[in-house]
Write a protein that holds these residues in place. Structure first.
Motif, PDB file in Angstrom:
ATOM      1  N   PRO A  54       0.788  -1.260   0.076  1.00 26.14           N
ATOM      2  CA  PRO A  54       0.058  -0.142  -0.020  1.00 26.14           C
ATOM      3  C   PRO A  54       0.998   1.139  -0.010  1.00 26.14           C
ATOM      4  O   PRO A  54       1.828   1.170   0.464  1.00 26.14           O
ATOM      5  CB  PRO A  54      -0.996  -0.152   1.175  1.00 26.14           C
ATOM      6  N   ALA A  55       0.288   2.115  -0.418  1.00 33.18           N
ATOM      7  CA  ALA A  55       0.948   3.438  -0.716  1.00 33.18           C
ATOM      8  C   ALA A  55       0.907   4.181   0.653  1.00 33.18           C
ATOM      9  O   ALA A  55      -0.412   4.660   0.862  1.00 33.18           O
ATOM     10  CB  ALA A  55       0.532   4.439  -1.906  1.00 33.18           C
ATOM     11  N   ARG A 133       5.490  -4.559  10.732  1.00 33.41           N
ATOM     12  CA  ARG A 133       5.750  -3.924   9.201  1.00 33.41           C
ATOM     13  C   ARG A 133       4.460  -4.049   8.495  1.00 33.41           C
ATOM     14  O   ARG A 133       3.536  -4.607   8.600  1.00 33.41           O
ATOM     15  CB  ARG A 133       6.954  -4.924   8.787  1.00 33.41           C
ATOM     16  N   LEU A 134       4.350  -3.403   7.264  1.00 32.65           N
ATOM     17  CA  LEU A 134       3.470  -3.242   6.281  1.00 32.65           C
ATOM     18  C   LEU A 134       3.434  -4.634   5.633  1.00 32.65           C
ATOM     19  O   LEU A 134       4.525  -5.056   5.350  1.00 32.65           O
ATOM     20  CB  LEU A 134       3.635  -1.877   5.614  1.00 32.65           C
ATOM     21  N   LEU A 151      -9.516  -3.374   8.126  1.00 32.90           N
ATOM     22  CA  LEU A 151      -9.109  -3.313   9.453  1.00 32.90           C
ATOM     23  C   LEU A 151      -7.505  -3.410   9.286  1.00 32.90           C
ATOM     24  O   LEU A 151      -7.097  -4.543   8.664  1.00 32.90           O
ATOM     25  CB  LEU A 151      -9.716  -4.009  10.482  1.00 32.90           C
ATOM     26  N   GLY A 152      -6.596  -2.822  10.189  1.00 35.83           N
ATOM     27  CA  GLY A 152      -5.436  -3.161  10.008  1.00 35.83           C
ATOM     28  C   GLY A 152      -4.535  -2.867   8.762  1.00 35.83           C
ATOM     29  O   GLY A 152      -4.917  -2.468   7.854  1.00 35.83           O
ATOM     30  N   ASN A 153      -3.295  -3.379   8.832  1.00 34.38           N
ATOM     31  CA  ASN A 153      -2.152  -2.912   7.872  1.00 34.38           C
ATOM     32  C   ASN A 153      -1.841  -1.448   7.759  1.00 34.38           C
ATOM     33  O   ASN A 153      -0.832  -1.006   7.963  1.00 34.38           O
ATOM     34  CB  ASN A 153      -2.655  -3.659   6.553  1.00 34.38           C
ATOM     35  N   TRP A 178      -0.745  -1.432  11.156  1.00 39.64           N
ATOM     36  CA  TRP A 178       0.495  -2.639  11.425  1.00 39.64           C
ATOM     37  C   TRP A 178       0.877  -2.360  12.764  1.00 39.64           C
ATOM     38  O   TRP A 178       1.261  -3.545  13.578  1.00 39.64           O
ATOM     39  CB  TRP A 178       1.242  -2.722  10.379  1.00 39.64           C
ATOM     40  N   PHE A 179       0.727  -1.142  13.424  1.00 38.85           N
ATOM     41  CA  PHE A 179       1.431  -0.945  14.450  1.00 38.85           C
ATOM     42  C   PHE A 179       0.361  -0.672  15.738  1.00 38.85           C
ATOM     43  O   PHE A 179       0.777  -0.587  16.886  1.00 38.85           O
ATOM     44  CB  PHE A 179       2.479   0.303  14.556  1.00 38.85           C
ATOM     45  N   ASP A 180      -0.941  -0.781  15.356  1.00 35.81           N
ATOM     46  CA  ASP A 180      -1.748  -0.706  16.428  1.00 35.81           C
ATOM     47  C   ASP A 180      -2.131  -1.837  17.239  1.00 35.81           C
ATOM     48  O   ASP A 180      -2.274  -2.884  16.625  1.00 35.81           O
ATOM     49  CB  ASP A 180      -3.081  -0.123  15.674  1.00 35.81           C
TER      50      ASP A 180
END
Length: 211
Positions: A54-55, A133-134, A151-153, A178-180
């Motif tokens: 993802p950008a 990480r993404l 949701l997420g990423n 991803w860090f949540d």
């Protein structure tokens, strides 16, 4: 693009303890977030890193400019009139745009009423399973309407201003990243940030008006 049928979204804000309902007309929404490859192609240059990710590190302003550029490439009417940092949405235009918060939440829930549309580990990359990480889009299970990584990423930009009286031009972001922690990856969570922010867990997906 996936067609999302009409419905009603209930938005809840924990800060003000208010809830309100919004009628959502049919619209089209991308099943995946915009990739780095798509951003690079629209800007006329390539990338050297994993261009199917993802950008991220894309501001809200970057996102609306991308929507207009993509519309121009496909001979569609641009959704936004942009003058500096002033952005006006032509709601009748058939070009690409950001979803509204109500559209995003309606699409994310996909007919469900709980905090998530499935088991979190099956549908989302979050702090508990991402390896911090993404990841590429589409590696987790979609919702019932064929949308991935709602949701997420990476968080998604929405068009809406969060609260103009208190936060001026801050825009709504949805979905978690991803860090949540798990509690941030819920359909009803709404956060805010300045439209110029560029950060590595914030992306966007495109929408269009339904024909």
């Amino acid at each position: 693009m996936q067609r999302i049928e009409a419905g009603v979204a209930t938005i809840s804000d924990r800060r003000t303890e208010r809830s309100w309902t919004v009628e959502v007309a049919p619209f089209l929404l991308a099943p995946l977030q915009v990739t780095r490859r798509a951003m690079a192609e629209a800007r006329g240059f390539g990338v050297t890193e994993d261009d199917l990710l993802p950008a991220t590190s894309v501001s809200w302003f970057d996102a609306v400019h991308f929507c207009n550029r993509l519309s121009e490439l496909e001979d569609l009417a641009p959704a936004y009139a942009i003058t500096g940092e002033a952005v006006e949405w032509d709601r009748a235009a058939d070009g690409y745009r950001l979803p509204t918060e109500a559209e995003w939440e309606h699409a994310c829930r996909a007919g469900t009423s709980g905090p998530r549309y499935g088991d979190l580990d099956e549908i989302a990359w979050y702090r508990g399973n991402s390896g911090e990480r993404l990841h590429r889009g589409g590696e987790k299970a979609p919702n019932a309407w064929g949308l991935y990584d709602m949701l997420g990423n990476a968080w998604d930009w929405c068009f809406d201003i969060y609260d103009a009286e208190v936060y001026r031009d801050y825009r709504v972001i949805k979905g978690g990243g991803w860090f949540d922690e798990h509690w941030s990856c819920r359909a009803g969570v709404r956060r805010r940030t300045m439209p110029s922010l560029q950060i590595d867990d914030l992306s966007f997906r495109v929408a269009r008006n339904a024909a």
